[in-house]
Design an enzyme around this catalytic site. Structure first.
Site, PDB file in Angstrom:
ATOM      1  N   MET A  27     -32.293  10.691  11.600  1.00  0.00           N
ATOM      2  CA  MET A  27     -32.128  10.719  10.060  1.00  0.00           C
ATOM      3  C   MET A  27     -33.690  10.632   9.502  1.00  0.00           C
ATOM      4  SD  MET A  27     -29.093   8.523   8.800  1.00  0.00           S
ATOM      5  CE  MET A  27     -29.990   6.900   8.746  1.00  0.00           C
TER       6      MET A  27
ATOM      7  N   LEU B 265     -39.756   9.346  11.738  1.00  0.00           N
ATOM      8  CA  LEU B 265     -39.510   9.295  13.239  1.00  0.00           C
ATOM      9  C   LEU B 265     -40.704   8.008  13.639  1.00  0.00           C
ATOM     10  CD1 LEU B 265     -39.780  12.830  14.354  1.00  0.00           C
ATOM     11  CD2 LEU B 265     -37.526  11.407  13.815  1.00  0.00           C
TER      12      LEU B 265
ATOM     13  N   SER C 272     -36.634   2.681  11.657  1.00  0.00           N
ATOM     14  CA  SER C 272     -37.172   3.269  10.483  1.00  0.00           C
ATOM     15  C   SER C 272     -36.956   1.947   9.299  1.00  0.00           C
ATOM     16  CB  SER C 272     -36.260   4.407   9.914  1.00  0.00           C
ATOM     17  OG  SER C 272     -36.428   5.459  10.919  1.00  0.00           O
TER      18      SER C 272
ATOM     19  N   HIS D 147     -37.723   7.397  18.520  1.00  0.00           N
ATOM     20  CA  HIS D 147     -37.112   8.946  18.451  1.00  0.00           C
ATOM     21  C   HIS D 147     -38.274   9.765  19.443  1.00  0.00           C
ATOM     22  CE1 HIS D 147     -36.578   7.339  14.141  1.00  0.00           C
ATOM     23  NE2 HIS D 147     -35.128   7.817  14.643  1.00  0.00           N
TER      24      HIS D 147
ATOM     25  N   MET E 230     -37.824  -1.040  17.487  1.00  0.00           N
ATOM     26  CA  MET E 230     -38.298  -0.226  16.363  1.00  0.00           C
ATOM     27  C   MET E 230     -37.054   0.457  15.711  1.00  0.00           C
ATOM     28  SD  MET E 230     -41.369   1.731  18.110  1.00  0.00           S
ATOM     29  CE  MET E 230     -42.660   0.984  18.741  1.00  0.00           C
TER      30      MET E 230
HETATM   31  N1  ATP Z   1     -36.140   1.692  18.897  1.00  0.00           N
HETATM   32  C1  ATP Z   1     -35.421   2.629  19.309  1.00  0.00           C
HETATM   33  N2  ATP Z   1     -35.487   2.996  20.691  1.00  0.00           N
HETATM   34  C2  ATP Z   1     -34.772   4.154  21.159  1.00  0.00           C
HETATM   35  N3  ATP Z   1     -33.924   4.654  20.157  1.00  0.00           N
HETATM   36  C3  ATP Z   1     -33.914   4.532  19.017  1.00  0.00           C
HETATM   37  C4  ATP Z   1     -34.437   3.443  18.438  1.00  0.00           C
HETATM   38  N4  ATP Z   1     -34.263   3.418  16.975  1.00  0.00           N
HETATM   39  C5  ATP Z   1     -33.575   4.370  16.932  1.00  0.00           C
HETATM   40  N5  ATP Z   1     -33.362   5.086  17.766  1.00  0.00           N
HETATM   41  C6  ATP Z   1     -32.219   6.408  18.088  1.00  0.00           C
HETATM   42  O1  ATP Z   1     -32.849   7.433  17.336  1.00  0.00           O
HETATM   43  C7  ATP Z   1     -31.855   8.016  16.773  1.00  0.00           C
HETATM   44  C8  ATP Z   1     -31.601   8.241  15.553  1.00  0.00           C
HETATM   45  O2  ATP Z   1     -31.627   7.114  14.768  1.00  0.00           O
HETATM   46  P1  ATP Z   1     -32.240   6.726  13.237  1.00  0.00           P
HETATM   47  O3  ATP Z   1     -32.731   7.930  12.957  1.00  0.00           O
HETATM   48  O4  ATP Z   1     -31.186   6.150  12.512  1.00  0.00           O
HETATM   49  O5  ATP Z   1     -33.533   5.743  13.538  1.00  0.00           O
HETATM   50  P2  ATP Z   1     -33.454   4.139  13.242  1.00  0.00           P
HETATM   51  O6  ATP Z   1     -34.787   3.634  13.449  1.00  0.00           O
HETATM   52  O7  ATP Z   1     -32.454   3.745  14.074  1.00  0.00           O
HETATM   53  O8  ATP Z   1     -33.190   4.150  11.717  1.00  0.00           O
HETATM   54  P3  ATP Z   1     -32.392   3.100  11.035  1.00  0.00           P
HETATM   55  O9  ATP Z   1     -33.542   1.979  10.508  1.00  0.00           O
HETATM   56  O10 ATP Z   1     -31.667   3.795   9.874  1.00  0.00           O
HETATM   57  O11 ATP Z   1     -31.406   2.000  11.855  1.00  0.00           O
HETATM   58  C9  ATP Z   1     -30.318   7.386  17.449  1.00  0.00           C
HETATM   59  O12 ATP Z   1     -29.935   7.789  18.513  1.00  0.00           O
HETATM   60  C10 ATP Z   1     -30.951   5.916  17.389  1.00  0.00           C
HETATM   61  O13 ATP Z   1     -30.198   5.152  18.226  1.00  0.00           O
HETATM   62  C1  PAF Z   2     -26.646   9.871  14.880  1.00  0.00           C
HETATM   63  C2  PAF Z   2     -27.147  10.099  13.474  1.00  0.00           C
HETATM   64  C3  PAF Z   2     -28.241  11.011  13.389  1.00  0.00           C
HETATM   65  C4  PAF Z   2     -26.004  10.709  12.593  1.00  0.00           C
HETATM   66  O1  PAF Z   2     -26.347  10.845  11.124  1.00  0.00           O
HETATM   67  C5  PAF Z   2     -27.511   8.519  12.853  1.00  0.00           C
HETATM   68  O2  PAF Z   2     -26.360   7.804  12.716  1.00  0.00           O
HETATM   69  C6  PAF Z   2     -28.633   8.053  13.643  1.00  0.00           C
HETATM   70  O3  PAF Z   2     -29.736   8.408  13.033  1.00  0.00           O
HETATM   71  O4  PAF Z   2     -28.619   7.294  14.298  1.00  0.00           O
HETATM   72  N1  BAL Z   3     -29.203   4.538  13.178  1.00  0.00           N
HETATM   73  C1  BAL Z   3     -27.911   4.167  12.462  1.00  0.00           C
HETATM   74  C2  BAL Z   3     -27.941   4.845  11.318  1.00  0.00           C
HETATM   75  C3  BAL Z   3     -27.585   4.039  10.052  1.00  0.00           C
HETATM   76  O1  BAL Z   3     -27.918   2.991  10.049  1.00  0.00           O
HETATM   77  O2  BAL Z   3     -26.871   4.725   9.213  1.00  0.00           O
END
Ligand code: ATP
Ligand code: PAF
Ligand code: BAL
EC number: 6.3.2.1
Length: 304
Positions: A30, A33, A186, A37, A184
């Protein structure tokens, strides 16, 4: 590096790559980054010929009172990161491009969607499974990379792919953490200074739970109680859930059980609210728990 916004152009690119005999790696996100990511991008770049990163804040997976509108966005920065990580394409469609018509089709993995985050975010995982299924059809990857920070999501996607015979290999990658252990995310950006100082307690408590379980001294039910008491005492935070479940089936183990070395594959997972911000974290415990975390130490990642 290409930025593609249209479904038809994305499909055409993938068809061409496949015709050239190249393997496609896919990292769905989403956006906004961070190092988590980047670790997925780097696994994809290493393991496949051409990597696609998608950036799409999917309205279908947000509840009515959640943070869809204020979700952090910075496409320019994301594109620069994707490029320097070696991605060939950023797929960044608009909501209208992804959902031009009213959606009558939902992909649902009910057995894994009701507990943990599914209980606090009703419909969330239907939105995730549906958009990931659409993205797989559009990007046509050979491999797709997901983070273990969202362990329930990874389990759901694996099950969806298995149940629907999708021709894509799912790779799950370790959770990348700040040097103080905070996973980590977002959403960490939303935290106040005080909340940010408290947030590493999630991971510290998870490490403690892992230690308690591995000591084989207390049954799971007692450990759960001690852990929940600890999280309920956190400053400026409200406990959403703390559970120990079998992974990836997400079934509840017998709470009277103690761990027997080499016999169990469990996950300890929690979600905590800091004001409006909800953070999640987890650790795997047992035979599947090797190197599931990467901690950032001044830019050098170490696996623990
Ligand atoms: N700290 C992390 N380490 C490894 N992978 C991650 C981490 N944070 C997120 N991801 C992975 O990155 C991909 C995209 O996740 P997303 O864009 O929702 O990021 P996020 O940081 O998890 O955001 P949110 O704050 O919405 O949870 C997913 O597969 C998620 O599991
Ligand atoms: C896999 C995904 C991109 C689907 O919107 C979201 O759930 C996330 O960022 O983890
Ligand atoms: N990484 C999960 C996306 C969400 O919170 O919607």
């Amino acid at each position: 590096m290409n930025i593609i916004r249209e479904v038809s152009a994305m499909r055409a690119w993938s068809r061409q790559k496949r015709a050239e005999g190249k393997t496609i790696g896919f990292v769905p996100t989403m956006g906004y980054l961070h190092e988590g990511h980047k670790s997925l991008l780097s696994a994809s770049v290493q393991e496949t010929d051409a990597t696609v990163l998608s950036i799409f804040v999917n309205p279908l997976q947000f509840g009515p009172n959640e943070d869809l509108d204020r979700y952090p966005r910075d496409e320019e920065r994301d594109v620069a990161i994707a490029k320097s990580a070696g991605a060939e394409v950023v797929f960044a469609p608009t909501v209208e491009e992804m959902y031009p018509n009213e959606m009558y089709t939902t992909v649902r993995v009910p057995a894994l969607s009701a507990m943990l985050c599914g209980a606090s975010r009703p419909g969330h995982f239907d939105g995730v499974a549906t958009v990931v299924s659409k993205l797989f059809h559009i990007v046509q990857p050979h491999q797709a990379f997901f983070g273990l920070k969202d362990a329930q999501q990874a389990a759901i996607i694996e099950k969806m792919v298995q149940d629907l015979n999708m021709d894509v290999r799912i790779r799950t990658c370790p959770t990348v953490r700040e040097s103080d252990g905070l996973a980590m995310s977002s959403r960490n950006k939303y935290l106040s200074v005080e909340e940010r100082a408290t947030a590493p307690e999630l991971y510290r408590s998870l490490e403690q739970v892992r230690e308690w379980v591995e000591q084989e001294e207390w049954p799971i039910g007692e450990i759960l109680q001690k852990w929940r008491d600890r999280l309920q005492n956190m400053e400026c935070a409200e406990l959403d859930y703390a559970e120990i479940l079998d992974y990836p089936s997400l079934q509840q183990p017998d709470l009277n059980l103690k761990m027997k070395k080499g016999q169990h594959r469990w996950i300890a997972a929690c979600a905590v609210r800091f004001g409006q911000t909800r953070l999640i974290d987890n650790v795997l415990i047992g035979t599947h728990a090797k190197a599931e975390t990467v901690r950032q130490t001044g830019g050098n990642a170490i696996c623990i």
